[in-house]
Design an enzyme around this catalytic site. Structure first.
Site, PDB file in Angstrom:
ATOM      1  N   HIS A 193       0.822  -1.226   0.000  1.00 54.51           N
ATOM      2  CA  HIS A 193       0.000   0.000   0.000  1.00 54.51           C
ATOM      3  C   HIS A 193       0.848   1.264   0.000  1.00 54.51           C
ATOM      4  CE1 HIS A 193      -3.761  -1.865   2.150  1.00 54.51           C
ATOM      5  NE2 HIS A 193      -3.333  -2.621   1.158  1.00 54.51           N
ATOM      6  N   HIS A 247      -7.700 -10.759   0.251  1.00 56.71           N
ATOM      7  CA  HIS A 247      -7.569  -9.697   1.251  1.00 56.71           C
ATOM      8  C   HIS A 247      -6.382 -10.033   2.166  1.00 56.71           C
ATOM      9  CE1 HIS A 247      -9.968  -7.529   4.715  1.00 56.71           C
ATOM     10  NE2 HIS A 247      -9.073  -6.724   4.168  1.00 56.71           N
ATOM     11  N   TYR A 306     -10.203   7.586   3.079  1.00 53.50           N
ATOM     12  CA  TYR A 306      -9.922   6.179   3.354  1.00 53.50           C
ATOM     13  C   TYR A 306      -8.473   5.823   2.971  1.00 53.50           C
ATOM     14  CZ  TYR A 306      -9.208   1.318   2.578  1.00 53.50           C
ATOM     15  OH  TYR A 306      -8.628   0.087   2.595  1.00 53.50           O
ATOM     16  N   ASP A 319      -8.403   1.082  -4.343  1.00 56.42           N
ATOM     17  CA  ASP A 319      -9.559   0.608  -3.575  1.00 56.42           C
ATOM     18  C   ASP A 319     -10.538   1.771  -3.376  1.00 56.42           C
ATOM     19  OD1 ASP A 319     -11.316  -0.573  -1.831  1.00 56.42           O
ATOM     20  OD2 ASP A 319      -9.804  -1.243  -0.383  1.00 56.42           O
ATOM     21  N   GLU A 354     -13.869  -8.695  -0.102  1.00 61.69           N
ATOM     22  CA  GLU A 354     -13.250  -8.837   1.223  1.00 61.69           C
ATOM     23  C   GLU A 354     -14.299  -8.892   2.335  1.00 61.69           C
ATOM     24  OE1 GLU A 354     -10.733  -5.339   1.138  1.00 61.69           O
ATOM     25  OE2 GLU A 354     -12.047  -4.306   2.533  1.00 61.69           O
ATOM     26  N   GLU A 410     -10.911  -1.846  -6.924  1.00 62.27           N
ATOM     27  CA  GLU A 410     -11.500  -2.709  -5.889  1.00 62.27           C
ATOM     28  C   GLU A 410     -12.727  -2.062  -5.246  1.00 62.27           C
ATOM     29  OE1 GLU A 410      -8.624  -3.571  -2.854  1.00 62.27           O
ATOM     30  OE2 GLU A 410     -10.185  -4.021  -1.397  1.00 62.27           O
ATOM     31  N   HIS A 421     -13.324   1.366  -1.852  1.00 64.00           N
ATOM     32  CA  HIS A 421     -13.861   1.043  -0.523  1.00 64.00           C
ATOM     33  C   HIS A 421     -15.365   1.296  -0.397  1.00 64.00           C
ATOM     34  CE1 HIS A 421     -13.183   0.265   3.854  1.00 64.00           C
ATOM     35  NE2 HIS A 421     -12.207  -0.471   3.335  1.00 64.00           N
ATOM     36  N   GLU A 447      -2.788  -9.552  -1.357  1.00 64.07           N
ATOM     37  CA  GLU A 447      -2.523  -8.279  -0.669  1.00 64.07           C
ATOM     38  C   GLU A 447      -1.536  -8.508   0.478  1.00 64.07           C
ATOM     39  OE1 GLU A 447      -5.960  -6.568   1.209  1.00 64.07           O
ATOM     40  OE2 GLU A 447      -5.044  -4.578   1.370  1.00 64.07           O
ATOM     41  N   ASP A 474      -5.485  -6.434   9.777  1.00 59.15           N
ATOM     42  CA  ASP A 474      -6.440  -6.990  10.742  1.00 59.15           C
ATOM     43  C   ASP A 474      -6.654  -8.487  10.526  1.00 59.15           C
ATOM     44  OD1 ASP A 474      -7.744  -5.094   8.644  1.00 59.15           O
ATOM     45  OD2 ASP A 474      -9.301  -6.579   8.963  1.00 59.15           O
ATOM     46  N   ARG A 495     -11.841 -11.480  -3.745  1.00 58.44           N
ATOM     47  CA  ARG A 495     -10.944 -11.131  -2.639  1.00 58.44           C
ATOM     48  C   ARG A 495     -11.241 -11.837  -1.321  1.00 58.44           C
ATOM     49  NH1 ARG A 495      -7.677  -7.694  -1.998  1.00 58.44           N
ATOM     50  NH2 ARG A 495      -8.484  -6.537  -0.220  1.00 58.44           N
ATOM     51  N   ARG A 513      -0.779  -0.832  -4.428  1.00 55.65           N
ATOM     52  CA  ARG A 513      -2.085  -0.173  -4.353  1.00 55.65           C
ATOM     53  C   ARG A 513      -1.838   1.281  -3.994  1.00 55.65           C
ATOM     54  NH1 ARG A 513      -6.752  -0.833   0.305  1.00 55.65           N
ATOM     55  NH2 ARG A 513      -5.691   0.998   1.143  1.00 55.65           N
ATOM     56  N   TRP A 545     -18.389   3.468   4.891  1.00 52.72           N
ATOM     57  CA  TRP A 545     -16.991   3.778   5.155  1.00 52.72           C
ATOM     58  C   TRP A 545     -16.091   2.936   4.263  1.00 52.72           C
ATOM     59  CZ3 TRP A 545     -12.996   0.604   7.074  1.00 52.72           C
ATOM     60  CH2 TRP A 545     -11.765   1.301   7.204  1.00 52.72           C
TER      61      TRP A 545
HETATM   62  O1  KDG Z   1     -10.999  -4.141   8.606  1.00 56.84           O
HETATM   63  C1  KDG Z   1     -11.201  -3.464   7.416  1.00 56.84           C
HETATM   64  C2  KDG Z   1      -9.961  -3.527   6.547  1.00 56.84           C
HETATM   65  O2  KDG Z   1      -9.530  -4.846   6.400  1.00 56.84           O
HETATM   66  C3  KDG Z   1     -10.201  -2.926   5.189  1.00 56.84           C
HETATM   67  O3  KDG Z   1     -10.567  -1.584   5.318  1.00 56.84           O
HETATM   68  C4  KDG Z   1      -8.917  -3.022   4.374  1.00 56.84           C
HETATM   69  O4  KDG Z   1     -10.116  -2.487   2.383  1.00 56.84           O
HETATM   70  C5  KDG Z   1      -9.152  -2.980   2.905  1.00 56.84           C
HETATM   71  C6  KDG Z   1      -8.120  -3.583   2.058  1.00 56.84           C
HETATM   72  O5  KDG Z   1      -8.356  -3.627   0.855  1.00 56.84           O
HETATM   73  O6  KDG Z   1      -7.106  -4.024   2.598  1.00 56.84           O
HETATM   74 MG    MG Z   2     -10.335  -3.233   0.370  1.00 55.30          MG
END
Ligand code: KDG
Ligand code: MG
Length: 419
Positions: free
Chosen positions: A139, A329, A176, A227, A279, A253, A229, A356, A333, A300, A164, A419
Site C-alpha cells: 500500500h 484480502h 480512506y 480501492d 473482502e 476494488e 472502498h 494483498e 487486521d 478477494r 495499491r 466507510w
Molecule cells: O478491517 C477493514 C480492513 O480490512 C479494510 O478496510 C482493508 O479495504 C481494505 C483492504 O483492501 O485491505
Molecule cells: Mg479493500
C-alpha cells in the site's frame, strides 16, 4: 526456517492420535487485536487458526468458546470436511461473518494439524505447488499525490512489482486508507468509531490525476491497484472505472457495495478496467452471480472470513470455471496465521491472481512466529509441516485486548454513508 518437519510430526496419525482433546481461544493485542483458536489432539500435535473480525473480535471469540469448542472435543481432527459441514449445516442459521470466521478458525487449525501429522506443508496437501511464489501488492498511502508517488517509487526500489495507491482528497479531512504522518495505516484506532466526512465529487476529481501522475513517474512496468472502498454508486463507479482506463489498472476494488450483485453489470457495461471485490463476503453465495456472469475479474474473499481453506477451495474452483482469479484480502487486521494459510493456498490454487500484503507490526510478528518471507515482489510460504505459523502464548498474554472499532463515514450534509 528449516524445511525439516517438527518433532511432533513423528506421531503416527491414527484416529486415536487425532482425537481433539482441547481447544481454546486466545485474544491478544500486539499493536492491534487478534483472535486465535488453538486445537490440541491426543498425539500432542496442535494447530492454530485465525478468528479475527475487525471491530467485532469478541463476538467470534464467544461464538467459538461457547458454541464451537464443546462440539469439537472428542472428534477426529482428520475429518476436516465433516467438521466443516457439521459446523455450517449444524448451526442451522448458516453464513454470516461471525459464523464463517469461527468455522474458518477451526478449519485452518485442522489443516495445520493434518499437515503436521503428514509431515507436509499445507500447499502439498492441497495438490502441490503451482508457482514459485505469490505476487503481492503493498500500500502507498500518501497525504497528497506527491507523497503517494514517492512511496510508490520507494516500494519499486524494494522489489515490489505491484502497489495499491491511495491519496488524500483535497477538502476531505480523513480519506480512506491515508496514514497519519509518519505512522503505519491502521483504521481501527479508537474505542468508539471515529466520524469521517466523505465527498464523492471531490474524490472522483483527484483519483484519475493520481494515476496519470503515477504512470508518468513510474512507467508501465509496475502493476497499479486502487480501492474505492464501497463509496460509489454503480454509475459513479462506472465513471471512475472508465476514467482510469488510460492507466491500465491491475484492478479497481470495491467500486460499489456488492450486496446487490447486479450493480456490477452497470460498471461492466461502461468499462474494461478489471474489477475486484469480496473482502466483506463470507461465502460462495455472496459472489455467485458476480462470478457466473463474469462481472468481476478477481475475488478477494480470504481464508479467515470465508469459512477457511475448505470453503475457499470450493469458491476458487467455481471462479476458475469463469476465468475469475483470486486476489485475497491481506490487511493487518487478518493475523499472520491467516496470511500463512493464505500463502499455502496461493501457492497451490491454479487461478491465482495476486495477494494483498500489508505489513504486520514487529510485535505482531513476534507473537506469531512464521516461516513465510518476501523476496523479489513475491511472498513465499515456508516448507515446515502445516501452515507454518505458530503462537507464542506467553508473549500474547502480555498484550491484553483493547476495544477498537473501525471509523464510519457521513456525507457533508451528515447522512450516514459507507466507510
Ligand atoms: O478491517 C477493514 C480492513 O480490512 C479494510 O478496510 C482493508 O479495504 C481494505 C483492504 O483492501 O485491505
Ligand atoms: Mg479493500
Amino acid at each position: 526456517m528449516s524445511p525439516t518437519p517438527s518433532p511432533e510430526v513423528t506421531a503416527n496419525g491414527s484416529a486415536r492420535d487425532r482425537e481433539i482433546i482441547a481447544a481454546r481461544v486466545i485474544v491478544t493485542c500486539p499493536g492491534r487485536n487478534f483472535v486465535t483458536l488453538k486445537i490440541e489432539t491426543r498425539s500432542g500435535i496442535s494447530g492454530i487458526g485465525d478468528a479475527t473480525l475487525n471491530g467485532r473480535e469478541l463476538a467470534v471469540a464467544a461464538y467459538l468458546q461457547e458454541h464451537v469448542v464443546p462440539n469439537l472435543i472428542g472428534r477426529d481432527a482428520g475429518r476436516i470436511e465433516d467438521i466443516w459441514q457439521f459446523l455450517y449445516r449444524g448451526a442451522y442459521w448458516r453464513r454470516g461473518p461471525v459464523t464463517m470466521t469461527a468455522i474458518a478458525a477451526v478449519d485452518m487449525a485442522l489443516w495445520d494439524i493434518l499437515g503436521k501429522l503428514a509431515g507436509m506443508p499445507v500447499y502439498q496437501l492441497l495438490g502441490g505447488r503451482s508457482r514459485e511464489g505469490a505476487l503481492v501488492y503493498c500500500h502507498a498511502n500518501g497525504r497528497d499525490i506527491s507523497e503517494t508517488t514517492e512511496q510508490v517509487g520507494a516500494y519499486i526500489e524494494q522489489g515490489f512489482l505491484a502497489v495499491r495507491a491511495q491519496c488524500g482528497v483535497p477538502g476531505v479531512k480523513k480519506a480512506y486508507g491515508i496514514s497519519t504522518a509518519g505512522k503505519p495505516y491502521e483504521p481501527a484506532e479508537s474505542e468508539l468509531p471515529a466520524e469521517t466526512v466523505w465527498s464523492t465529487p471531490k474524490y472522483l476529481e483527484i483519483v484519475p490525476q493520481l494515476f496519470e501522475r503515477l504512470r508518468a513517474d513510474h512507467g508501465t512496468g509496475v502493476e497499479l491497484l486502487h480501492d474505492a472502498h464501497h463509496r460509489l454508486t454503480p454509475i459513479e463507479a462506472a465513471r471512475l472505472a472508465r476514467s482510469l482506463e488510460p492507466y491500465r489498472m491491475f484492478w479497481l476494488e470495491d467500486a460499489t457495495p456488492a450486496e446487490n450483485q447486479k450493480s456490477f453489470e452497470i460498471i461492466r457495461q461502461h468499462s474494461v478496467t478489471p474489477l475486484a471485490v469480496g473482502e466483506v463476503f463470507n461465502s460462495i453465495w455472496d459472489c455467485k452471480h458476480l462470478i457466473e456472469n463474469q462481472l468481476i475479474d478477481y475475488i478477494r474473499t480470504t481464508i479467515v472470513h470465508g469459512g477457511g481453506i475448505t470453503h475457499l477451495r470450493r469458491l476458487a474452483d467455481f471462479a476458475a470455471l469463469h476465468q475469475v482469479r483470486t486476489g485475497f484480502h491481506g490487511a493487518t487486521d487478518l493475523s499472520p496465521v491467516c496470511m500463512g494459510a493464505a500463502l499455502h493456498f496461493d501457492t497451490w490454487v491454479p487461478n491465482f491472481g495476486i495477494q494483498e500484503y500489508m505489513f504486520h507490526s514487529d510485535e505482531a510478528n513476534e507473537v506469531f512466529p512464521h516461516d513465510y518471507y518476501f523476496r523479489e515482489g513475491r511472498l513465499h510460504c515456508g516448507e515446515s509441516a502445516g501452515h507454518g505459523v505458530t503462537i507464542d502464548e506467553k508473549l500474547a498474554a502480555r498484550y491484553p485486548y483493547a476495544p477498537k472499532q473501525l471509523p464510519i463515514a457521513r456525507l457533508e450534509d451528515g447522512s450516514m454513508w459507507d466507510w
